[in-house]
Structures are given as C-alpha cells and as structure tokens.
Design a protein around this motif. Structure first.
Motif, PDB file in Angstrom:
ATOM      1  N   TYR A  93      -2.224 -30.394  -1.966  1.00  0.00           N
ATOM      2  CA  TYR A  93      -1.194 -29.425  -2.319  1.00  0.00           C
ATOM      3  C   TYR A  93      -1.777 -28.160  -2.942  1.00  0.00           C
ATOM      4  O   TYR A  93      -1.235 -27.069  -2.756  1.00  0.00           O
ATOM      5  N   PHE A  94      -2.830 -28.304  -3.733  1.00  0.00           N
ATOM      6  CA  PHE A  94      -3.341 -27.186  -4.532  1.00  0.00           C
ATOM      7  C   PHE A  94      -4.841 -27.005  -4.337  1.00  0.00           C
ATOM      8  O   PHE A  94      -5.594 -27.970  -4.327  1.00  0.00           O
ATOM      9  N   ALA A  95      -5.252 -25.742  -4.245  1.00  0.00           N
ATOM     10  CA  ALA A  95      -6.681 -25.437  -4.151  1.00  0.00           C
ATOM     11  C   ALA A  95      -7.312 -25.346  -5.540  1.00  0.00           C
ATOM     12  O   ALA A  95      -8.529 -25.510  -5.682  1.00  0.00           O
ATOM     13  N   GLY A  96      -6.510 -25.071  -6.553  1.00  0.00           N
ATOM     14  CA  GLY A  96      -7.039 -24.923  -7.906  1.00  0.00           C
ATOM     15  C   GLY A  96      -5.928 -24.649  -8.892  1.00  0.00           C
ATOM     16  O   GLY A  96      -4.736 -24.777  -8.570  1.00  0.00           O
ATOM     17  N   GLN A  97      -6.301 -24.232 -10.107  1.00  0.00           N
ATOM     18  CA  GLN A  97      -5.321 -24.053 -11.167  1.00  0.00           C
ATOM     19  C   GLN A  97      -4.327 -22.938 -10.846  1.00  0.00           C
ATOM     20  O   GLN A  97      -3.148 -23.041 -11.168  1.00  0.00           O
ATOM     21  N   GLN A  98      -4.789 -21.870 -10.191  1.00  0.00           N
ATOM     22  CA  GLN A  98      -3.875 -20.776  -9.876  1.00  0.00           C
ATOM     23  C   GLN A  98      -2.762 -21.246  -8.942  1.00  0.00           C
ATOM     24  O   GLN A  98      -1.588 -20.921  -9.144  1.00  0.00           O
ATOM     25  N   ASP A  99      -3.130 -22.022  -7.930  1.00  0.00           N
ATOM     26  CA  ASP A  99      -2.110 -22.581  -7.038  1.00  0.00           C
ATOM     27  C   ASP A  99      -1.149 -23.477  -7.810  1.00  0.00           C
ATOM     28  O   ASP A  99       0.064 -23.478  -7.566  1.00  0.00           O
ATOM     29  N   LEU A 100      -1.692 -24.250  -8.742  1.00  0.00           N
ATOM     30  CA  LEU A 100      -0.872 -25.153  -9.541  1.00  0.00           C
ATOM     31  C   LEU A 100       0.119 -24.368 -10.390  1.00  0.00           C
ATOM     32  O   LEU A 100       1.303 -24.719 -10.481  1.00  0.00           O
ATOM     33  N   PRO A 118      -2.558 -10.189 -12.602  1.00  0.00           N
ATOM     34  CA  PRO A 118      -1.652  -9.594 -11.608  1.00  0.00           C
ATOM     35  C   PRO A 118      -1.337 -10.523 -10.434  1.00  0.00           C
ATOM     36  O   PRO A 118      -0.406 -10.256  -9.681  1.00  0.00           O
ATOM     37  N   ALA A 119      -2.080 -11.611 -10.306  1.00  0.00           N
ATOM     38  CA  ALA A 119      -1.822 -12.542  -9.207  1.00  0.00           C
ATOM     39  C   ALA A 119      -0.446 -13.185  -9.315  1.00  0.00           C
ATOM     40  O   ALA A 119       0.086 -13.700  -8.327  1.00  0.00           O
ATOM     41  N   PHE A 120       0.136 -13.157 -10.524  1.00  0.00           N
ATOM     42  CA  PHE A 120       1.432 -13.790 -10.727  1.00  0.00           C
ATOM     43  C   PHE A 120       2.571 -12.783 -10.836  1.00  0.00           C
ATOM     44  O   PHE A 120       3.721 -13.158 -11.058  1.00  0.00           O
ATOM     45  N   GLY A 121       2.251 -11.496 -10.683  1.00  0.00           N
ATOM     46  CA  GLY A 121       3.250 -10.462 -10.896  1.00  0.00           C
ATOM     47  C   GLY A 121       4.443 -10.552  -9.977  1.00  0.00           C
ATOM     48  O   GLY A 121       5.574 -10.252 -10.373  1.00  0.00           O
ATOM     49  N   ASP A 122       4.230 -10.982  -8.736  1.00  0.00           N
ATOM     50  CA  ASP A 122       5.342 -11.027  -7.787  1.00  0.00           C
ATOM     51  C   ASP A 122       6.410 -12.027  -8.209  1.00  0.00           C
ATOM     52  O   ASP A 122       7.615 -11.752  -8.126  1.00  0.00           O
ATOM     53  N   LEU A 123       5.973 -13.198  -8.702  1.00  0.00           N
ATOM     54  CA  LEU A 123       6.941 -14.220  -9.092  1.00  0.00           C
ATOM     55  C   LEU A 123       7.700 -13.830 -10.352  1.00  0.00           C
ATOM     56  O   LEU A 123       8.912 -14.054 -10.450  1.00  0.00           O
ATOM     57  N   THR A 124       7.009 -13.258 -11.326  1.00  0.00           N
ATOM     58  CA  THR A 124       7.703 -12.861 -12.548  1.00  0.00           C
ATOM     59  C   THR A 124       8.677 -11.722 -12.282  1.00  0.00           C
ATOM     60  O   THR A 124       9.769 -11.678 -12.854  1.00  0.00           O
ATOM     61  N   HIS A 125       8.270 -10.788 -11.405  1.00  0.00           N
ATOM     62  CA  HIS A 125       9.167  -9.674 -11.069  1.00  0.00           C
ATOM     63  C   HIS A 125      10.400 -10.197 -10.335  1.00  0.00           C
ATOM     64  O   HIS A 125      11.532  -9.765 -10.604  1.00  0.00           O
ATOM     65  N   ASN A 175       5.072 -16.320 -17.719  1.00  0.00           N
ATOM     66  CA  ASN A 175       5.164 -14.888 -18.002  1.00  0.00           C
ATOM     67  C   ASN A 175       4.045 -14.427 -18.930  1.00  0.00           C
ATOM     68  O   ASN A 175       3.538 -13.308 -18.792  1.00  0.00           O
ATOM     69  N   THR A 176       3.647 -15.284 -19.860  1.00  0.00           N
ATOM     70  CA  THR A 176       2.513 -14.956 -20.724  1.00  0.00           C
ATOM     71  C   THR A 176       1.239 -14.822 -19.901  1.00  0.00           C
ATOM     72  O   THR A 176       0.451 -13.884 -20.092  1.00  0.00           O
ATOM     73  N   ALA A 177       1.038 -15.747 -18.961  1.00  0.00           N
ATOM     74  CA  ALA A 177      -0.149 -15.679 -18.096  1.00  0.00           C
ATOM     75  C   ALA A 177      -0.100 -14.456 -17.198  1.00  0.00           C
ATOM     76  O   ALA A 177      -1.126 -13.793 -16.957  1.00  0.00           O
ATOM     77  N   ALA A 178       1.090 -14.119 -16.709  1.00  0.00           N
ATOM     78  CA  ALA A 178       1.231 -12.997 -15.775  1.00  0.00           C
ATOM     79  C   ALA A 178       0.973 -11.652 -16.437  1.00  0.00           C
ATOM     80  O   ALA A 178       0.655 -10.670 -15.757  1.00  0.00           O
TER      81      ALA A 178
END
Length: 214
Positions: free
Chosen positions: A49-56, A126-133, A119-122
C-alpha cells in the motif's frame, strides 16, 4: 492454495490501526513498522500500500477526508428540505451536521487529531499542500452551504453577509477542534457542542410566533 484477502477489509484494518497510532504517538512519529505492529500485520503487507512514511501520511489524511465526507453527505441529505421543519429542528440538524467536524467522541477525536497533525506537517512540507488546501476549501463550501440552506428556509436573521459568516463559523469550528483535542479537560465534548449551538442560535431569527411559523 493462497488465502483470499478482502482489499476493503484490509484497508479498514490499516486505517483504524493508523488512526490509533497517530492519536497515541503523533503523525510525524508514525512509521510503517508501528502501523504494521498495531494492525498485527507483517510489514511486507503494508508495503503493498505504501512506499514510505510520506505515502502513509497522505493515506491518513485522505482516509480522514473520505470518512468525514461520507458522513457529511448523509447529513446533507437529511436537511435537504428545511422549509417543512420547525425552527428548532432546522438548527438541530445544522448543528448535528457541523458537529461531525468536532472531536466529540473517540472516532471524531481521532479524525481531528489526524487533521491537525497533517496540517502541522504541511506547513513545512509542500508535498501535502494539495490535501490541506482541498480540506480548507471543502470546509468553507460545507459551512456556506449549510448557512445558505438556513437562510433560504427563513431561519437566519435578515441582512447577514454569508461570506463573512462562513469565515466566522469556519474559524469557530477550527478553534473548537484545536482546543477540544489539546485541552479536553477544559473544553469537553458537551461544551464544544453548546458553543456551536449557541453560535447558530445567535445567527437565527429570534424565537417567537412569527419565527415559529417559518
């Protein structure tokens, strides 16, 4: 013969384990190994399911959005025709819908915790910006939609600026979510719900013979 694994059941198992680990340890310290141990799975199973922590981390956020979004759609269906309902019932339904965004029980507390950690991680990734936005936009659209339905049913005071009230109510929900997770001993579930209900009451027409008839 290899045993069949139901992908949806496995996904639910992983999501539930993931949420428990995030609530206990925080999203930044959540690893594939920790989730695998929590789910009582071999770590190799999770690597499907996941390649690493970012995917998780993205999976955690997306799963939270999917869960909450599904419940909100159900609630929206229930408040579809407010005109036929008495004023107190309209406000009760609106409060119940928006309360899905607050940490009022174990399930919603886990979801809000994942949301806050993500949101704290984002903020610095910037890899998480799309989901938080997307989440921020979705919350505002939902709040505006609820207020617009209340206005159309004659529940709200005349002359309100729905754009401004959308931001006020969104900020209130954000603040209640943050305080409810960080300081549940100060702001418990009952207080969160009471504050939300009181805010909607303040936006509504005063109760009375004419208001009851609407």
């Amino acid at each position: 013969m290899p045993r069949y694994v139901d992908p949806e059941a496995r996904r639910r198992l992983v999501v539930n384990a993931l949420f428990r680990v995030v609530v206990r340890d925080g999203l930044q310290r959540t690893s594939l190994r920790a989730v695998a141990d929590e789910a009582e799975l071999n770590i190799g199973s999770l690597r499907h399911y996941f390649a690493g922590q970012q995917d998780l981390m993205r999976f955690a956020m997306q799963s939270m959005l999917d869960r909450v979004g599904g419940r909100l759609l159900e609630h929206l269906g229930r408040i579809g025709d407010l005109d036929r309902l008495p004023r107190p019932e309209r406000l009760r339904l609106a409060t119940g819908l928006l309360a899905e965004l607050l940490p009022l029980d174990e399930r919603r507390r886990a979801e809000v915790t994942v949301f806050l950690d993500f949101n704290t991680a984002a903020r610095t990734d910037p890899a998480f910006g799309d989901l938080t936005h997307r989440a921020a936009e979705g919350t505002r659209k939902l709040v505006h939609r609820v207020l617009a339905r209340l206005e159309a049913s004659g529940t709200l005071r005349p002359g309100l600026d729905l754009g401004l009230e959308t931001e006020r109510l969104t900020a209130l929900l954000d603040g209640l979510g943050l305080s409810g997770v960080l300081h549940p001993d100060i702001l418990d579930a009952r207080a969160c719900l009471d504050v939300l209900s009181a805010h909607l009451e303040d936006l509504a027409r005063p109760a009375g013979p004419s208001a009851s008839a609407n």
